[in-house]
Scaffold this active site. Structure first.
Site, PDB file in Angstrom:
ATOM      1  N   HIS A  63       1.092  -1.299   0.114  1.00 21.21           N
ATOM      2  CA  HIS A  63       0.156  -0.162  -0.110  1.00 21.21           C
ATOM      3  C   HIS A  63       0.716   1.432  -0.017  1.00 21.21           C
ATOM      4  O   HIS A  63       1.967   1.397   0.810  1.00 21.21           O
ATOM      5  CB  HIS A  63      -0.958  -0.049   0.952  1.00 21.21           C
ATOM      6  CG  HIS A  63      -0.693   0.159   2.538  1.00 21.21           C
ATOM      7  ND1 HIS A  63      -0.307   1.119   3.286  1.00 21.21           N
ATOM      8  CD2 HIS A  63      -0.353  -0.890   3.410  1.00 21.21           C
ATOM      9  CE1 HIS A  63       0.269   0.931   4.278  1.00 21.21           C
ATOM     10  NE2 HIS A  63       0.170  -0.373   4.657  1.00 21.21           N
ATOM     11  N   ASP A 165       5.751   1.508   7.133  1.00 20.85           N
ATOM     12  CA  ASP A 165       4.163   0.937   6.853  1.00 20.85           C
ATOM     13  C   ASP A 165       3.938   1.967   5.841  1.00 20.85           C
ATOM     14  O   ASP A 165       3.339   3.103   6.110  1.00 20.85           O
ATOM     15  CB  ASP A 165       3.848   1.092   8.136  1.00 20.85           C
ATOM     16  CG  ASP A 165       2.372   0.578   7.725  1.00 20.85           C
ATOM     17  OD1 ASP A 165       1.869  -0.014   6.837  1.00 20.85           O
ATOM     18  OD2 ASP A 165       1.523   0.495   8.801  1.00 20.85           O
ATOM     19  N   GLU A 195      -5.040   1.445   2.427  1.00 17.29           N
ATOM     20  CA  GLU A 195      -4.848   0.453   3.229  1.00 17.29           C
ATOM     21  C   GLU A 195      -5.476   0.761   4.579  1.00 17.29           C
ATOM     22  O   GLU A 195      -6.114  -0.115   5.578  1.00 17.29           O
ATOM     23  CB  GLU A 195      -3.628  -0.144   3.056  1.00 17.29           C
ATOM     24  CG  GLU A 195      -3.636  -1.839   3.907  1.00 17.29           C
ATOM     25  CD  GLU A 195      -3.271  -1.596   5.175  1.00 17.29           C
ATOM     26  OE1 GLU A 195      -3.194  -2.716   5.583  1.00 17.29           O
ATOM     27  OE2 GLU A 195      -2.903  -0.471   5.738  1.00 17.29           O
ATOM     28  N   GLU A 196      -4.788   1.952   5.213  1.00 14.94           N
ATOM     29  CA  GLU A 196      -4.776   2.296   6.692  1.00 14.94           C
ATOM     30  C   GLU A 196      -6.246   2.571   7.213  1.00 14.94           C
ATOM     31  O   GLU A 196      -6.429   2.587   8.372  1.00 14.94           O
ATOM     32  CB  GLU A 196      -3.721   3.554   6.835  1.00 14.94           C
ATOM     33  CG  GLU A 196      -2.302   3.003   6.697  1.00 14.94           C
ATOM     34  CD  GLU A 196      -1.721   2.222   7.622  1.00 14.94           C
ATOM     35  OE1 GLU A 196      -2.341   1.532   8.673  1.00 14.94           O
ATOM     36  OE2 GLU A 196      -0.524   1.706   7.288  1.00 14.94           O
ATOM     37  N   ASP A 218       3.825  -6.139   3.519  1.00 14.10           N
ATOM     38  CA  ASP A 218       3.578  -5.219   4.339  1.00 14.10           C
ATOM     39  C   ASP A 218       4.387  -5.585   5.749  1.00 14.10           C
ATOM     40  O   ASP A 218       4.908  -6.465   5.776  1.00 14.10           O
ATOM     41  CB  ASP A 218       2.092  -5.030   4.784  1.00 14.10           C
ATOM     42  CG  ASP A 218       1.441  -3.868   5.133  1.00 14.10           C
ATOM     43  OD1 ASP A 218       2.349  -2.827   5.480  1.00 14.10           O
ATOM     44  OD2 ASP A 218       0.201  -3.575   5.312  1.00 14.10           O
ATOM     45  N   HIS A 304       3.392   2.109  13.399  1.00 16.00           N
ATOM     46  CA  HIS A 304       2.477   3.182  13.471  1.00 16.00           C
ATOM     47  C   HIS A 304       3.045   4.314  14.054  1.00 16.00           C
ATOM     48  O   HIS A 304       2.319   5.203  15.008  1.00 16.00           O
ATOM     49  CB  HIS A 304       1.136   2.654  13.834  1.00 16.00           C
ATOM     50  CG  HIS A 304       0.229   2.194  12.567  1.00 16.00           C
ATOM     51  ND1 HIS A 304      -0.950   2.352  12.915  1.00 16.00           N
ATOM     52  CD2 HIS A 304       0.871   1.655  11.599  1.00 16.00           C
ATOM     53  CE1 HIS A 304      -1.218   1.725  11.706  1.00 16.00           C
ATOM     54  NE2 HIS A 304      -0.434   1.507  10.757  1.00 16.00           N
TER      55      HIS A 304
END
Ligand code: CO
Ligand code: ZN
Length: 328
Positions: A63, A165, A195-196, A218, A304
């Site tokens: 992503h 990410d 995606e998130e 990922d 994250h």
């Protein structure tokens, strides 16, 4: 194979939160345009690069989007109220710098709180460092997004950056397209959007491609730091072959395929069970009548956050595994 620091820094520094993937998409197109047989952008914004073949259809997906914040309201004092775009916790972002698409910056502050455990997003605001209310009004609007600001840094073996990410997944796919081995397979490299916020882009991309095999690339968490996550994956342990997360249980034949390819090609690997989160493989394996799917995960500390940590050799092992699948 050497780690291409310049490319990863460029990807990581690109401003592209969910739903605003234009910058990184254009950058990736520029990187791969001389190597892909076909490049398409679908109506949602997914970038699909194809290396044509007459054999089985293989879909890879990484992503393009990153987590960010969205302005919900600019208050009378000129402070920005915001909400999260993707998985961000209020307690972990106080004091962080943010940057907007136009290059303007701010810092995340919190209101006075008696009980610090009660901190929620609604008690936070962005101070954009200006006493000029007109400047704030003219430059910051409801719906504007920002991302964490953090400088790219490398040691001999690891990288600290934002948006590992999943720019590292994009990096792996770019390298795989550039070094695409001779094969009968019809290979689609999807650079997905959103995606998130719930693996949205992959849903439409997989429907259009209708592949025989789906592999997401990922990041995953690790159990080797002091943050309390209990899991087997560690930095430097090689490509992580996912067995399960909240969005998918890996197809047994895909697990065997990836394991055997790693063994045959001397690729360092480890197995992964993640007790939270999901990837593009979630919607991919549930497409149409079902698609056998798996995930190659890149072990990542501080997931994250503004400073995620990955290991360069793990990334190289992941690229080797992608190439082995393509060549099979
Ligand atoms: Co994520
Ligand atoms: Zn991700």
């Amino acid at each position: 194979m050497k780690f291409n620091s310049e490319l990863m820094k460029k990807l990581s520094d690109c401003f592209s939160p969910s739903g605003r993937e234009k910058n990184v998409r254009e950058m990736i197109i520029d990187e791969i345009k001389d190597f892909a047989d076909e490049i398409k952008v679908d109506p949602l914004g997914n970038l699909i690069a194809r290396k044509k073949g007459n054999g089985k259809k293989i879909l890879f997906s990484a992503h393009m989007d990153q987590i960010g914040l969205i302005i919900t309201h600019v208050d009378e004092k000129g402070f920005l109220r915001f909400s999260n775009v993707g998985g961000i916790h209020a307690k972990e972002i106080v004091g962080l710098r943010v940057i907007f698409d136009n290059g303007l910056e701010g810092v995340i502050c919190q209101e006075e709180l008696k009980d610090k455990d009660k901190l929620t997003m609604s008690k936070l605001y962005i101070d954009v460092a200006s006493t000029n209310k007109e400047f704030v009004k003219n430059n910051f609007h409801i719906g504007d997004m920002c991302v964490f600001k953090s400088e790219y840094y490398e040691t001999e073996d690891c990288v600290i950056c934002k948006a590992a990410d999943d720019r590292i997944g994009c990096y792996i796919q770019i390298e795989a397209i550039k070094n695409h081995p001779a094969t009968e397979n019809d290979v689609y490299y999807v650079f997905s959007v959103q995606e998130e916020v719930g693996t949205r882009g992959a849903k439409t991309a997989v429907y259009a491609i209708n592949p025989d095999l789906g592999i997401a690339l990922d990041v995953t968490a690790t159990g080797d730091s002091l943050d309390g996550i209990k899991m087997d994956v560690k930095l430097g342990g090689g490509a992580a072959i996912k067995l399960m997360d909240k969005s998918m249980i890996t197809h047994p034949e895909v697990k065997d395929l990836l394991t055997n390819l790693a063994e045959e090609n001397n690729i360092k690997y480890q197995y992964e069970v993640l007790e939270f989160g999901g990837t593009d493989a979630g919607p991919i394996h549930l497409s149409r009548e079902g698609v056998p799917s798996g995930v190659i995960s890149i072990p990542t500390r501080n997931l994250h956050s503004a400073a995620e940590i990955i290991n360069k050799q793990d990334v190289i092992e992941c690229i080797k595994l992608v190439e082995a699948i393509v060549a099979k």
